[in-house]
Design a protein around this motif. Structure first.
Motif, mmCIF file in Angstrom:
data_model
loop_
_atom_site.group_PDB
_atom_site.id
_atom_site.type_symbol
_atom_site.label_atom_id
_atom_site.label_comp_id
_atom_site.label_asym_id
_atom_site.label_seq_id
_atom_site.Cartn_x
_atom_site.Cartn_y
_atom_site.Cartn_z
ATOM 1 N N ALA A 17 46.477 33.925 50.670
ATOM 2 C CA ALA A 17 45.598 35.097 50.580
ATOM 3 C C ALA A 17 45.623 35.656 49.161
ATOM 4 C CB ALA A 17 46.046 36.160 51.575
ATOM 5 N N VAL A 18 44.611 36.432 48.833
ATOM 6 C CA VAL A 18 44.538 37.075 47.515
ATOM 7 C C VAL A 18 44.409 38.580 47.721
ATOM 8 C CG1 VAL A 18 43.468 35.073 46.424
ATOM 9 C CG2 VAL A 18 42.021 36.854 47.408
ATOM 10 N N PRO A 19 44.911 39.376 46.755
ATOM 11 C CA PRO A 19 44.710 40.831 46.852
ATOM 12 C C PRO A 19 43.225 41.159 46.721
ATOM 13 C CG PRO A 19 45.647 40.230 44.727
ATOM 14 C CD PRO A 19 45.669 38.988 45.561
ATOM 15 N N LEU A 20 42.800 42.212 47.400
ATOM 16 C CA LEU A 20 41.366 42.510 47.448
ATOM 17 C C LEU A 20 41.071 43.980 47.181
ATOM 18 C CD1 LEU A 20 40.530 40.464 50.657
ATOM 19 C CD2 LEU A 20 39.691 39.951 48.359
ATOM 20 N N SER A 21 40.055 44.211 46.396
ATOM 21 C CA SER A 21 39.495 45.553 46.247
ATOM 22 C C SER A 21 38.372 45.723 47.268
ATOM 23 C CB SER A 21 38.933 45.732 44.827
ATOM 24 O OG SER A 21 39.977 45.752 43.872
ATOM 25 N N HIS A 22 37.832 46.927 47.313
ATOM 26 C CA HIS A 22 36.635 47.119 48.134
ATOM 27 C C HIS A 22 35.402 46.583 47.414
ATOM 28 C CE1 HIS A 22 39.288 50.216 50.020
ATOM 29 N NE2 HIS A 22 38.648 49.830 51.118
ATOM 30 N N LEU A 23 35.387 46.744 46.099
ATOM 31 C CA LEU A 23 34.190 46.355 45.341
ATOM 32 C C LEU A 23 34.573 45.752 43.998
ATOM 33 C CD1 LEU A 23 31.039 46.480 45.126
ATOM 34 C CD2 LEU A 23 31.359 48.634 43.874
ATOM 35 N N SER A 24 33.947 44.628 43.675
ATOM 36 C CA SER A 24 34.013 44.042 42.337
ATOM 37 C C SER A 24 32.707 44.413 41.633
ATOM 38 C CB SER A 24 34.149 42.515 42.419
ATOM 39 O OG SER A 24 33.857 41.923 41.162
ATOM 40 N N LEU A 25 32.811 45.240 40.609
ATOM 41 C CA LEU A 25 31.628 45.767 39.925
ATOM 42 C C LEU A 25 31.473 45.098 38.567
ATOM 43 C CD1 LEU A 25 29.333 47.834 39.927
ATOM 44 C CD2 LEU A 25 30.973 49.562 39.144
ATOM 45 N N GLN A 209 30.463 34.214 41.835
ATOM 46 C CA GLN A 209 30.411 35.118 42.997
ATOM 47 C C GLN A 209 31.519 34.778 44.002
ATOM 48 O OE1 GLN A 209 28.795 37.814 43.822
ATOM 49 N NE2 GLN A 209 27.191 37.962 42.273
ATOM 50 N N LEU A 210 31.754 33.495 44.241
ATOM 51 C CA LEU A 210 32.813 33.101 45.182
ATOM 52 C C LEU A 210 34.181 33.564 44.688
ATOM 53 C CD1 LEU A 210 31.684 29.473 46.126
ATOM 54 C CD2 LEU A 210 31.551 31.526 47.556
ATOM 55 N N ALA A 211 34.395 33.465 43.373
ATOM 56 C CA ALA A 211 35.670 33.930 42.808
ATOM 57 C C ALA A 211 35.821 35.434 43.009
ATOM 58 C CB ALA A 211 35.740 33.577 41.324
ATOM 59 N N ARG A 212 34.762 36.179 42.736
ATOM 60 C CA ARG A 212 34.829 37.641 42.883
ATOM 61 C C ARG A 212 34.984 38.053 44.344
ATOM 62 N NH1 ARG A 212 29.564 39.752 40.276
ATOM 63 N NH2 ARG A 212 30.502 41.801 40.702
ATOM 64 N N LEU A 213 34.517 37.207 45.256
ATOM 65 C CA LEU A 213 34.647 37.505 46.690
ATOM 66 C C LEU A 213 35.944 36.959 47.277
ATOM 67 C CD1 LEU A 213 30.937 36.850 47.751
ATOM 68 C CD2 LEU A 213 32.131 39.065 47.823
ATOM 69 N N GLY A 214 36.809 36.412 46.427
ATOM 70 C CA GLY A 214 38.111 35.926 46.894
ATOM 71 C C GLY A 214 38.024 34.703 47.770
ATOM 72 N N LEU A 215 37.018 33.852 47.555
ATOM 73 C CA LEU A 215 36.780 32.720 48.450
ATOM 74 C C LEU A 215 36.969 31.360 47.779
ATOM 75 C CD1 LEU A 215 33.655 34.155 50.306
ATOM 76 C CD2 LEU A 215 35.948 33.849 51.247
ATOM 77 N N LEU A 216 37.518 31.338 46.568
ATOM 78 C CA LEU A 216 37.770 30.060 45.897
ATOM 79 C C LEU A 216 39.215 29.636 46.136
ATOM 80 C CD1 LEU A 216 36.138 30.066 42.334
ATOM 81 C CD2 LEU A 216 35.427 28.796 44.363
ATOM 82 N N ARG A 217 39.390 28.391 46.562
ATOM 83 C CA ARG A 217 40.726 27.829 46.739
ATOM 84 C C ARG A 217 40.741 26.380 46.249
ATOM 85 N NH1 ARG A 217 40.867 32.346 48.069
ATOM 86 N NH2 ARG A 217 42.042 33.380 49.737
ATOM 87 N N HIS A 218 41.935 25.926 45.806
ATOM 88 C CA HIS A 218 42.156 24.521 45.493
ATOM 89 C C HIS A 218 43.445 24.110 46.181
ATOM 90 C CE1 HIS A 218 42.227 20.742 43.359
ATOM 91 N NE2 HIS A 218 43.442 20.994 42.915
ATOM 92 N N ASP A 250 46.401 48.583 34.948
ATOM 93 C CA ASP A 250 46.366 49.444 36.138
ATOM 94 C C ASP A 250 45.147 49.172 37.025
ATOM 95 O OD1 ASP A 250 48.689 50.805 35.254
ATOM 96 O OD2 ASP A 250 47.462 52.032 33.916
ATOM 97 N N ALA A 251 44.450 48.091 36.761
ATOM 98 C CA ALA A 251 43.207 47.811 37.492
ATOM 99 C C ALA A 251 43.481 47.457 38.950
ATOM 100 C CB ALA A 251 42.463 46.665 36.824
ATOM 101 N N ASP A 252 42.516 47.777 39.797
ATOM 102 C CA ASP A 252 42.554 47.295 41.179
ATOM 103 C C ASP A 252 42.323 45.784 41.166
ATOM 104 O OD1 ASP A 252 43.057 49.665 42.638
ATOM 105 O OD2 ASP A 252 40.999 50.324 42.299
ATOM 106 N N PRO A 253 42.615 45.101 42.286
ATOM 107 C CA PRO A 253 42.480 43.639 42.310
ATOM 108 C C PRO A 253 41.102 43.151 41.858
ATOM 109 C CG PRO A 253 43.643 44.378 44.255
ATOM 110 C CD PRO A 253 43.169 45.621 43.552
#
Length: 326
Positions: A17-25, A209-218, A250-253
């Protein structure tokens, strides 16, 4: 009688799993031509973006409910299709113009990192996950996307046969999920020349977009993960800059349940193509499951379709801008 299946623990597939924010802006997705136009053009971009940032933050806060909305910002530089200046000269300029507009860039990414990052062929990996949506009534006469490098959102017009007897009457293309009328798109994903593959802008943007949505894996491991900036000078070679750099400690994920991208309206067609691609990618099922479960737990449920998790604000560029669309 109960069937029992024994399996070695080490053989079980594992997706980290990866840490997640609510929004990647995303505060910008500019090309070298934009930077060639000078600091004034960059300042105008951030001044326009600043207007919409507050609206995006307010929307994220509403979806986050009573909790503090976790929002991270990012900025993407094109170093894949062309290169301009050096990180040592350009990155401080970007940060200065953003700061003067009242913006903080948490993460800085290079577009070439969407092709290859940390020795992983990301674009190639995503290409192997493409699953074309067959239009109703199609019979497989068109070569697959893995051979042609073209991906459509419906049925193309039939081509002309090799012999005159095979010439068929023209038929219009048809969107697979058309509502009354079709909006047909045919997207070029890559070109091959002299033994080298060049990925298209929409395809790399889909990987982004997949990277920002936390959906890239290898092999179950997250990829294109941020490397912390030590506060020192930036390198004089783009290849020495990490593909994804965390500028704000100090950024969110970096990754998030949803993305919002703020960009000039000349990118509209590119991002429309990105959604066509996202709709036809077989995303890592365990990564999807993890995010769905966590978002429900935070009462911030995400749409089932990955493409629906991405939103955009396209702003009007200054009239004097002479930059052509990518």
């Amino acid at each position: 009688m109960t069937d029992v299946v024994f399996q070695e623990t080490s053989a079980e597939p594992r997706t980290q799993a990866v840490p997640l924010s609510h929004l990647s802006l995303e505060l910008g997705h500019l090309y070298m031509e934009d930077f060639e136009a000078g600091p004034k053009r960059l300042g105008e971009h951030f001044a326009e973006v600043r207007i919409w940032v507050e609206a995006a933050r307010a929307s994220a806060a509403r979806r986050a409910g009573s909790g503090r909305p976790r929002i991270s910002t990012c900025f993407l530089i094109d170093d894949y299709f062309s290169r301009f200046s050096t990180p040592a000269e350009l990155v401080p300029l970007i940060l200065k113009e953003a700061e003067e507009a009242g913006l903080t860039i948490d993460y800085l990414a290079r577009e070439s990192g969407c092709a290859v990052a940390d020795r992983v062929e990301l674009a190639e990996s995503v290409m192997h996950r493409l699953v074309e949506s067959p239009p109703p009534g199609s019979y497989g006469s068109r070569p697959p996307v893995s051979r042609t490098g073209w991906l459509a959102n419906g049925q193309r017009s039939p081509g002309r046969g090799a012999a005159l007897a095979e010439v068929t009457a023209w038929q219009p293309p048809q969107e697979t999920a058309a509502r009354n009328h079709s909006v047909f798109m045919d997207v070029e994903l890559w070109t091959d020349q002299d033994g080298r593959r060049q990925w298209s802008c929409p395809f790399l943007a889909a990987v982004w977009q997949l990277a920002r949505l936390g959906l890239l894996r290898h092999l179950g491991e997250p990829v294109l993960t941020p490397k912390p900036w030590d506060g020192g000078d930036f390198p004089h070679d783009w290849d020495r800059l990490p593909p994804l750099l965390q500028l704000n400690p100090d950024a969110d994920p970096f990754s998030a349940y949803r993305t919002c991208t703020l960009m000039p309206n000349r990118f509209l067609a590119v991002e429309d193509a990105v959604r066509v691609i996202l709709d036809q990618i077989d995303v890592d099922a365990r990564a999807l499951e993890q995010i769905d479960k966590r978002s429900r737990g935070e009462q911030a449920e995400v749409p089932a379709a990955v493409a629906q998790r991405a939103s955009y604000v396209f702003y009007e560029e200054p009239a004097e801008s002479s930059i052509e669309g990518a």
